[in-house]
Design a protein around this motif. Structure first.
Motif, mmCIF file in Angstrom:
data_model
loop_
_atom_site.group_PDB
_atom_site.id
_atom_site.type_symbol
_atom_site.label_atom_id
_atom_site.label_comp_id
_atom_site.label_asym_id
_atom_site.label_seq_id
_atom_site.Cartn_x
_atom_site.Cartn_y
_atom_site.Cartn_z
ATOM 1 N N ASP A 39 -1.116 -26.551 -1.995
ATOM 2 C CA ASP A 39 -1.450 -27.154 -0.954
ATOM 3 C C ASP A 39 -1.586 -28.750 -1.267
ATOM 4 O OD1 ASP A 39 -4.084 -27.196 -1.459
ATOM 5 O OD2 ASP A 39 -4.808 -26.227 -0.017
ATOM 6 N N GLU A 40 -1.942 -28.989 -2.509
ATOM 7 C CA GLU A 40 -2.181 -30.445 -3.162
ATOM 8 C C GLU A 40 -0.820 -31.034 -3.196
ATOM 9 O OE1 GLU A 40 -5.907 -28.975 -5.576
ATOM 10 O OE2 GLU A 40 -3.990 -28.805 -6.617
ATOM 11 N N ILE A 41 0.338 -30.462 -3.344
ATOM 12 C CA ILE A 41 1.843 -31.027 -3.227
ATOM 13 C C ILE A 41 2.167 -31.603 -2.059
ATOM 14 C CG2 ILE A 41 4.075 -30.522 -4.163
ATOM 15 C CD1 ILE A 41 3.011 -28.491 -6.215
ATOM 16 N N LYS A 42 2.516 -32.723 -2.015
ATOM 17 C CA LYS A 42 3.105 -33.268 -0.716
ATOM 18 C C LYS A 42 4.649 -33.713 -0.790
ATOM 19 C CE LYS A 42 -1.053 -35.648 0.923
ATOM 20 N NZ LYS A 42 -1.542 -36.792 1.626
ATOM 21 N N GLY A 43 5.282 -33.207 0.216
ATOM 22 C CA GLY A 43 7.016 -33.331 0.018
ATOM 23 C C GLY A 43 7.442 -32.320 -0.782
ATOM 24 N N CYS A 70 14.189 -30.852 -13.236
ATOM 25 C CA CYS A 70 14.624 -32.145 -13.575
ATOM 26 C C CYS A 70 14.234 -33.408 -12.668
ATOM 27 C CB CYS A 70 16.141 -32.116 -13.991
ATOM 28 S SG CYS A 70 16.808 -33.646 -14.657
ATOM 29 N N GLY A 71 13.593 -34.184 -12.836
ATOM 30 C CA GLY A 71 13.374 -35.291 -12.240
ATOM 31 C C GLY A 71 12.906 -36.553 -12.696
ATOM 32 N N SER A 72 12.554 -37.703 -12.209
ATOM 33 C CA SER A 72 12.072 -38.775 -12.773
ATOM 34 C C SER A 72 10.269 -38.708 -12.963
ATOM 35 C CB SER A 72 12.265 -40.127 -11.933
ATOM 36 O OG SER A 72 11.681 -39.849 -10.687
ATOM 37 N N PRO A 73 9.778 -39.327 -13.726
ATOM 38 C CA PRO A 73 8.333 -39.387 -14.086
ATOM 39 C C PRO A 73 7.449 -39.605 -12.807
ATOM 40 C CG PRO A 73 9.495 -40.780 -15.562
ATOM 41 C CD PRO A 73 10.437 -40.648 -14.611
ATOM 42 N N GLY A 74 6.790 -38.575 -12.562
ATOM 43 C CA GLY A 74 5.668 -38.876 -11.302
ATOM 44 C C GLY A 74 6.379 -37.980 -10.074
ATOM 45 N N SER A 75 7.707 -37.417 -10.158
ATOM 46 C CA SER A 75 8.090 -36.692 -8.948
ATOM 47 C C SER A 75 7.226 -35.402 -8.896
ATOM 48 C CB SER A 75 9.441 -36.488 -9.379
ATOM 49 O OG SER A 75 9.699 -35.656 -10.453
ATOM 50 N N GLY A 76 6.507 -35.046 -9.582
ATOM 51 C CA GLY A 76 5.477 -33.567 -9.404
ATOM 52 C C GLY A 76 6.034 -32.590 -10.208
ATOM 53 N N LYS A 77 6.847 -32.642 -11.136
ATOM 54 C CA LYS A 77 7.325 -31.456 -11.941
ATOM 55 C C LYS A 77 6.256 -30.707 -12.397
ATOM 56 C CE LYS A 77 9.838 -33.813 -14.709
ATOM 57 N NZ LYS A 77 9.380 -35.241 -14.120
ATOM 58 N N SER A 78 5.294 -31.317 -13.375
ATOM 59 C CA SER A 78 4.338 -30.614 -13.925
ATOM 60 C C SER A 78 3.353 -29.970 -12.813
ATOM 61 C CB SER A 78 3.582 -31.606 -14.748
ATOM 62 O OG SER A 78 4.514 -32.091 -15.731
ATOM 63 N N MET A 79 3.060 -30.737 -11.787
ATOM 64 C CA MET A 79 2.253 -30.253 -10.722
ATOM 65 C C MET A 79 2.692 -29.062 -10.158
ATOM 66 S SD MET A 79 0.796 -33.269 -8.528
ATOM 67 C CE MET A 79 -0.222 -32.351 -7.316
ATOM 68 N N ILE A 98 5.473 -40.598 2.451
ATOM 69 C CA ILE A 98 5.087 -39.087 2.832
ATOM 70 C C ILE A 98 3.850 -38.978 1.989
ATOM 71 C CG2 ILE A 98 5.650 -36.889 1.763
ATOM 72 C CD1 ILE A 98 8.767 -37.578 1.958
ATOM 73 N N LEU A 99 3.464 -39.449 0.777
ATOM 74 C CA LEU A 99 2.340 -39.635 -0.113
ATOM 75 C C LEU A 99 1.222 -39.952 0.788
ATOM 76 C CD1 LEU A 99 3.290 -40.445 -3.407
ATOM 77 C CD2 LEU A 99 2.884 -38.213 -2.788
ATOM 78 N N ALA A 100 1.371 -41.075 1.501
ATOM 79 C CA ALA A 100 0.186 -41.712 2.365
ATOM 80 C C ALA A 100 0.211 -41.108 3.844
ATOM 81 C CB ALA A 100 0.619 -43.070 2.680
ATOM 82 N N SER A 101 1.084 -40.447 4.352
ATOM 83 C CA SER A 101 0.916 -39.608 5.592
ATOM 84 C C SER A 101 1.129 -38.422 5.717
ATOM 85 C CB SER A 101 1.965 -40.542 6.605
ATOM 86 O OG SER A 101 3.000 -40.296 6.194
ATOM 87 N N ALA A 102 1.965 -37.513 4.855
ATOM 88 C CA ALA A 102 2.433 -36.225 5.132
ATOM 89 C C ALA A 102 0.983 -35.432 5.058
ATOM 90 C CB ALA A 102 3.550 -35.794 4.129
ATOM 91 N N PRO A 103 0.770 -34.349 5.858
ATOM 92 C CA PRO A 103 -0.292 -33.377 5.710
ATOM 93 C C PRO A 103 0.151 -32.558 4.434
ATOM 94 C CG PRO A 103 1.418 -32.735 7.323
ATOM 95 C CD PRO A 103 1.861 -34.227 6.891
ATOM 96 N N ALA A 104 -0.882 -31.793 3.984
ATOM 97 C CA ALA A 104 -0.707 -30.961 2.740
ATOM 98 C C ALA A 104 0.267 -29.871 3.168
ATOM 99 C CB ALA A 104 -2.236 -30.404 2.371
ATOM 100 N N GLY A 105 1.000 -29.357 2.205
ATOM 101 C CA GLY A 105 1.705 -28.251 2.183
ATOM 102 C C GLY A 105 1.142 -26.927 2.471
ATOM 103 N N GLU A 106 2.098 -25.795 2.366
ATOM 104 C CA GLU A 106 1.297 -24.569 2.572
ATOM 105 C C GLU A 106 0.679 -24.144 1.062
ATOM 106 O OE1 GLU A 106 3.018 -19.915 3.472
ATOM 107 O OE2 GLU A 106 4.408 -21.637 2.617
ATOM 108 N N CYS A 107 -0.526 -23.540 1.365
ATOM 109 C CA CYS A 107 -1.491 -23.197 0.316
ATOM 110 C C CYS A 107 -0.904 -21.961 -0.384
ATOM 111 C CB CYS A 107 -2.732 -22.624 1.035
ATOM 112 S SG CYS A 107 -2.776 -21.264 1.815
ATOM 113 N N SER A 108 -1.382 -21.757 -1.700
ATOM 114 C CA SER A 108 -0.858 -20.828 -2.825
ATOM 115 C C SER A 108 -1.073 -19.601 -2.114
ATOM 116 C CB SER A 108 -1.499 -20.809 -3.923
ATOM 117 O OG SER A 108 -1.268 -22.285 -4.431
#
Length: 406
Positions: free
Chosen positions: A91-95, A116-125, A295-305
């Motif tokens: 739920d900490e991942i947005k978008g 595969c994605g640019s830095p900061g896109s959330g791959k490691s998260m 999306i980072l500023a306004s989107a609600p948290a995603g579904e929890c684990s």
């Protein structure tokens, strides 16, 4: 068993758990061992554990007319450490709805996944939260995993068994011995420490190509054989491989907000560090775009684990029932006649898959992996058969491979 110091202290040693299990097999009923290793013996049923801290305590125990009660552990320290490790959640991942879906499919079928994605896109998260949606370890898996961690001296004090699926994330400078196992006294490597869990390779092209190529055989066989002059050892290594990479050396190829500065030849060299046979070992290849700041500023948290894990466990239960009495534990492990029997396609489905294989220039191994992923998607929906939509979605997760090979 233990190590005696010159001052009479009894020091802890590695590999206590498998030694106790072998002693039980030989008929031993009581084991004396170092106090610091006491928690490692508690999971073994039918054996009484007597920890000592010094040679004097060992002598007093052996000469006592009445034995004290055997050691029992509450496991509180281990549980506290495990709870601390489990602090991350989906739920900490947005978008990233498509990447989240791919991670769910990977967890449900035990599939390998490349992001595969640019830095900061959330791959490691995304990768770090993969263990939070996997099913709990079965008693058999916990014992298998704990034996390996015991040999490496990694069992947490106060907890005799590994309670959560391992998540290993070695740095790209790791040696072959560190990754696969080896050394003067042969010990398991990261692939075996990730047994029944996840091996995460961040910045995949930065790993030495020779080290990456050594992964190919263990990924297929589920075990690694280490041969040295001192002998040969076989370690189990059934793990999910999760990897992340940038699309190019600078990381911004295809990014909508930043311009890539890499020449085409440099991009090609960068991508060629990952061989075709290794790409074939991934079931899902996912492009992870940069997240829009809005999306980072306004989107609600995603579904929890927990919510995702419930669906994953339901799909895994279907697989356990389907493969009962066979050596397979998940869809990702299917091979041979079992793959043909459990992943049958209708004529329309076969036409869809053959057309995709031809247009994307996929290998026979990729063909099989598409079938396994489609089977997992069907399981997530509770469908007994692989339908055309399941197959279309599975093919989409291989389409990105074509661009990586260009």
């Amino acid at each position: 068993m233990g190590e005696l110091a010159l001052d009479g202290a009894v020091r802890p040693v590695q590999g206590i758990l498998p030694q106790i299990m072998e002693a039980r097999r030989m008929g031993r009923k009581r084991i004396m061992l170092p106090r610091a290793n006491a928690h490692e013996g508690t999971p073994v049923q039918g054996v009484e554990i007597y920890p000592v801290a010094s040679l004097k305590e060992a002598w007093e125990l052996l000469t006592s007319s009445v034995l004290p009660p055997p050691f029992t552990a509450s496991g509180r320290e281990g549980r506290e450490a495990e709870d601390k490790e489990a602090a991350v959640d989906f739920d900490e991942i947005k978008g990233q709805p498509y990447a989240r879906r791919a991670m769910e499919i990977a967890a449900a079928g035990g599939h390998n996944i490349l992001l595969c994605g640019s830095p900061g896109s959330g791959k490691s998260m995304l990768a770090q939260r993969l263990p939070t949606i996997l099913p709990p370890l079965t008693p058999e898996e916990a014992l298998e995993t704990s034996k390996i961690h015991s040999v490496c001296g990694l069992l947490k004090r106060g907890n005799g068994l590994v309670a959560r699926r391992p998540f290993r994330a070695p740095h790209h400078t790791i040696s072959d011995a560190g990754l696969m196992g080896g050394g003067a006294n042969i010990t398991p490597g990261e692939v075996s420490l990730a047994h029944n869990g996840v091996l995460f390779l961040d910045e995949l092209p930065e790993f030495r190509r020779a080290a990456l190529e050594t992964l190919r055989q263990p990924l297929e066989a589920g075990q690694v054989v280490i041969s040295r002059a001192s002998g040969t050892m076989t370690f189990p290594c059934r793990f999910m491989l999760a990897a992340a990479m940038n699309p190019c050396p600078c990381g911004y190829l295809g990014d909508r907000r930043r311009t890539c500065t890499c020449p085409p030849a440099q991009v090609a060299r960068y991508r060629r560090k990952i061989s075709g046979p290794l790409l074939d070992r991934f079931d899902l290849l996912m492009e992870v775009p940069a997240v829009d700041p809005a999306i980072l500023a306004s989107a609600p948290a995603g579904e929890c684990s927990a919510g995702i894990r419930a669906r994953v466990m339901a799909a895994r239960q279907l697989q356990r029932s389907r493969y009962a009495g066979t050596p397979f534990r998940s869809n990702a492990a299917l091979s041979g006649k079992a793959l043909q029997r459990h992943c049958r396609l209708l004529p329309e489905g076969r036409a869809i898959l053959l057309r995709a294989v031809e247009e994307l220039a996929l290998s026979a191994r990729a063909y099989d992996r598409i079938l396994k992923v489609a089977r997992t998607i069907a399981d997530l929906e509770g469908s007994p058969d692989i339908q055309d939509p399941h197959l279309y979605e599975a093919v989409q997760y291989r389409a990105f491979e074509h661009s990586l090979r260009e």
